[in-house]
Design a protein around this motif. Structure first.
Motif, PDB file in Angstrom:
ATOM      1  N   VAL A 139     -22.224 -10.359  73.717  1.00  0.00           N
ATOM      2  CA  VAL A 139     -21.248 -10.497  74.746  1.00  0.00           C
ATOM      3  C   VAL A 139     -21.184 -12.019  74.979  1.00  0.00           C
ATOM      4  O   VAL A 139     -22.374 -12.739  75.038  1.00  0.00           O
ATOM      5  CB  VAL A 139     -21.549  -9.886  76.030  1.00  0.00           C
ATOM      6  CG1 VAL A 139     -20.594 -10.090  77.049  1.00  0.00           C
ATOM      7  CG2 VAL A 139     -21.439  -8.361  75.527  1.00  0.00           C
ATOM      8  N   ILE A 209     -18.768  -7.984  82.285  1.00  0.00           N
ATOM      9  CA  ILE A 209     -20.011  -7.991  81.625  1.00  0.00           C
ATOM     10  C   ILE A 209     -20.683  -6.756  81.916  1.00  0.00           C
ATOM     11  O   ILE A 209     -21.286  -6.247  80.828  1.00  0.00           O
ATOM     12  CB  ILE A 209     -20.776  -9.133  81.949  1.00  0.00           C
ATOM     13  CG1 ILE A 209     -20.149 -10.437  81.817  1.00  0.00           C
ATOM     14  CG2 ILE A 209     -22.314  -9.125  81.593  1.00  0.00           C
ATOM     15  CD1 ILE A 209     -20.649 -11.754  82.398  1.00  0.00           C
ATOM     16  N   PHE A 213     -21.577  -4.242  78.662  1.00  0.00           N
ATOM     17  CA  PHE A 213     -23.027  -3.718  78.424  1.00  0.00           C
ATOM     18  C   PHE A 213     -23.079  -2.357  78.281  1.00  0.00           C
ATOM     19  O   PHE A 213     -23.782  -1.515  77.472  1.00  0.00           O
ATOM     20  CB  PHE A 213     -23.918  -4.240  79.668  1.00  0.00           C
ATOM     21  CG  PHE A 213     -24.489  -5.909  79.338  1.00  0.00           C
ATOM     22  CD1 PHE A 213     -23.920  -6.604  78.301  1.00  0.00           C
ATOM     23  CD2 PHE A 213     -25.192  -6.254  80.357  1.00  0.00           C
ATOM     24  CE1 PHE A 213     -24.050  -7.959  78.559  1.00  0.00           C
ATOM     25  CE2 PHE A 213     -25.581  -7.599  80.551  1.00  0.00           C
ATOM     26  CZ  PHE A 213     -25.072  -8.419  79.255  1.00  0.00           C
ATOM     27  N   ALA A 217     -24.130  -3.361  73.903  1.00  0.00           N
ATOM     28  CA  ALA A 217     -24.438  -4.538  73.537  1.00  0.00           C
ATOM     29  C   ALA A 217     -25.857  -4.756  73.331  1.00  0.00           C
ATOM     30  O   ALA A 217     -26.679  -4.265  73.950  1.00  0.00           O
ATOM     31  CB  ALA A 217     -23.640  -5.553  74.584  1.00  0.00           C
ATOM     32  N   PHE A 220     -26.649 -11.239  74.720  1.00  0.00           N
ATOM     33  CA  PHE A 220     -25.671 -11.821  75.686  1.00  0.00           C
ATOM     34  C   PHE A 220     -25.826 -13.281  75.211  1.00  0.00           C
ATOM     35  O   PHE A 220     -27.097 -13.851  75.497  1.00  0.00           O
ATOM     36  CB  PHE A 220     -25.875 -11.508  77.112  1.00  0.00           C
ATOM     37  CG  PHE A 220     -24.933 -12.211  78.002  1.00  0.00           C
ATOM     38  CD1 PHE A 220     -23.646 -11.556  78.343  1.00  0.00           C
ATOM     39  CD2 PHE A 220     -25.140 -13.572  78.498  1.00  0.00           C
ATOM     40  CE1 PHE A 220     -22.581 -12.308  78.939  1.00  0.00           C
ATOM     41  CE2 PHE A 220     -24.307 -14.044  79.324  1.00  0.00           C
ATOM     42  CZ  PHE A 220     -23.009 -13.418  79.621  1.00  0.00           C
ATOM     43  N   ALA A 245     -28.851  -7.004  82.412  1.00  0.00           N
ATOM     44  CA  ALA A 245     -29.533  -6.920  80.877  1.00  0.00           C
ATOM     45  C   ALA A 245     -30.693  -6.114  80.970  1.00  0.00           C
ATOM     46  O   ALA A 245     -30.951  -5.492  79.647  1.00  0.00           O
ATOM     47  CB  ALA A 245     -30.003  -8.672  80.877  1.00  0.00           C
ATOM     48  N   VAL A 250     -30.404  -5.563  76.990  1.00  0.00           N
ATOM     49  CA  VAL A 250     -29.618  -6.693  76.376  1.00  0.00           C
ATOM     50  C   VAL A 250     -30.508  -7.792  76.272  1.00  0.00           C
ATOM     51  O   VAL A 250     -31.172  -8.178  77.445  1.00  0.00           O
ATOM     52  CB  VAL A 250     -28.415  -6.850  77.140  1.00  0.00           C
ATOM     53  CG1 VAL A 250     -27.582  -8.096  76.621  1.00  0.00           C
ATOM     54  CG2 VAL A 250     -27.456  -5.657  77.039  1.00  0.00           C
ATOM     55  N   VAL A 252     -30.914 -11.610  76.248  1.00  0.00           N
ATOM     56  CA  VAL A 252     -30.361 -12.791  76.599  1.00  0.00           C
ATOM     57  C   VAL A 252     -30.690 -14.113  76.114  1.00  0.00           C
ATOM     58  O   VAL A 252     -32.024 -14.433  76.302  1.00  0.00           O
ATOM     59  CB  VAL A 252     -30.183 -13.024  78.077  1.00  0.00           C
ATOM     60  CG1 VAL A 252     -29.363 -14.076  78.626  1.00  0.00           C
ATOM     61  CG2 VAL A 252     -29.613 -11.594  78.756  1.00  0.00           C
TER      62      VAL A 252
END
Length: 447
Positions: A139, A209, A213, A217, A220, A245, A250, A252
């Motif tokens: 993302v 966002i 997610f 995802a 990010f 996240a 996710v 990052v």
């Protein structure tokens, strides 16, 4: 003798060079970077993120000393750069960085790509173990630095663009579990209503966002502060991003290359401590290159947010380190340790130039809106109502002979915009605006 105020703009650049010596005609004869060689001599180059300002003398001396010592070999790690960066991070942002969490990389682009390769591999391992399915998606909030899209060509992620949103709809309170607003949380980023020639304030669209997610995802890619808008993300926004996240597993990667250039009255918040507190896997890629005009010095750091990320970064390939420049490393040490006064003067001049640009836009560029930066030296201009058609970048280059960045390259929401570099002599900005004003429909009529 009274010391000059580092936050006050003067008639010289941060190194004390008179602005007359930063005339683009003179610089074109002296410098060989792509900023000065890509376009013909009649084009005013305000596109690539390089400063016209002279390098800080202490940095220049550090590079010369290494050359005089014939110290131009390979590197095996960050060495003294780790404590220099950690000391700066603690002083500037109250971020306590463990030295063993700092890794060396060629540049921030390399740091981003190599970190994402590790993230991709980790997601595949989890999927193989039956822990979580891998989505293959990353993302990205847009419009954003176009180099992100070039970097992502090197890794096999599917890009999911989530456009920034106006403040009212982007507030963290709109996302599940959040309790603080985005527009004003005491961080210095709350603002009054925009002036007629200002663009509406856009921020991370946390509800969108969250939906991305939830749809699946793996990663990010954060730009903190955000380029091209110069947005300084608030602690509330970043904490909510970290929470999301962690909740959706996710990874990052936060590009924080413009962080040292945060303007007066603003508060930059590094993402890593918030990620660590939330339990989100994250790393930060950053360097002295933008803050201290060392774009081609080829040295950056990747910082693990916590021990889990630190273990992951131990999988970085050796070339990530050995391809970094030893001259860049020593230049970066000097920047973080000894050139903070130069940085303060640079920020003061950038702020003065941003104010000048706002005045010139209001007076000379009807139909144009400006997103006023709160960090960095890049200005984002909306030309969609200025009468230059669907590709104002091409018109400005062809007819005004000013090279800017094409907003269409920045992803969703960028078309019809251009990005302009403010790190130059004020007269360079005046000349650029005058050239653009002359090709606008109103300008042609009056001429």
């Amino acid at each position: 003798m009274t010391e000059p105020d580092c936050r006050r703009a003067t008639d010289t650049d941060p190194a004390g060079v008179p602005f007359a010596d930063l005339d683009p005609t003179l610089l074109r004869a002296q410098r060989t970077s792509l900023k000065w060689t890509r376009f013909p001599a009649d084009v005013l180059p305000l596109f690539v993120a390089e400063m016209d300002f002279a390098v800080a003398p202490v940095i220049r001396d550090a590079i010369i000393a290494r050359v005089e010592a014939s110290d131009t070999g390979y590197l095996d790690g960050p060495g003294p750069l780790a404590p220099a960066f950690a000391d700066y991070a603690a002083s500037a942002w109250n971020w306590n960085v463990p030295l063993d969490h700092v890794y060396l990389a060629t540049d921030v682009a390399t740091g981003v790509v190599e970190s994402l390769r590790i993230g991709w591999e980790l997601s595949r391992r989890k999927a193989a173990a039956g822990d979580t399915p891998a989505s293959g998606r990353i993302v990205v909030p847009t419009p954003v630095y176009p180099g992100f899209f070039e970097m992502l060509q090197e890794v096999p992620y599917e890009i999911v663009e989530v456009p920034l949103a106006p403040v009212a709809s982007a507030a963290p309170a709109a996302a599940a579990g959040a309790s603080a607003g985005a527009a004003d949380d005491g961080s210095g980023s709350g603002t009054p209503d925009p002036a007629p020639h200002d663009s509406p304030e856009l921020r991370l669209n946390l509800p969108a966002i969250a939906r991305a997610f939830e749809a699946g995802a793996d990663a990010f890619l954060l730009c903190n502060p955000h380029n091209p808008h110069g947005t300084v993300h608030t602690e509330a926004e970043l904490a909510e991003l970290a929470r999301l996240a962690a909740a959706h597993d996710v990874f990052v990667v936060s590009d924080e290359i413009h962080a040292p250039l945060t303007h007066a009255g603003e508060r930059f918040v590094p993402f890593a401590p918030l990620a660590a507190a939330a339990g989100a896997l994250a790393v930060v890629a950053t360097s002295a290159s933008k803050g201290w005009n060392l774009a081609g010095a080829k040295c950056s750091v990747i910082v693990a947010a916590d021990e889990r990320a630190n273990i992951a970064l131990q999988e970085l390939p050796p070339e990530t380190v050995t391809r970094a420049s030893i001259l860049g490393l020593h230049a970066s040490i000097a920047a973080f340790s000894e050139a903070r006064d130069w940085l303060d003067r640079a920020i003061a001049q950038i702020e003065a130039n941003a104010t000048l640009l706002a005045e010139l836009v209001a007076a000379q560029l009807p139909g144009v809106r400006l997103a006023r930066p709160r960090a960095g030296y890049l200005a984002w201009l909306d030309f969609r109502e200025a009468g230059l058609g669907s590709d104002p970048h091409a018109k400005i280059l062809a007819e005004a002979r000013v090279a800017l960045n094409n907003g269409a390259d920045f992803g969703l929401g960028g078309a019809g915009h251009v990005r302009l570099n403010l790190a130059c002599a004020p007269d360079t900005i005046r000349a650029a605006v005058a050239r653009i004003a002359a090709i606008l429909p109103a300008g042609k009529v009056s001429a």
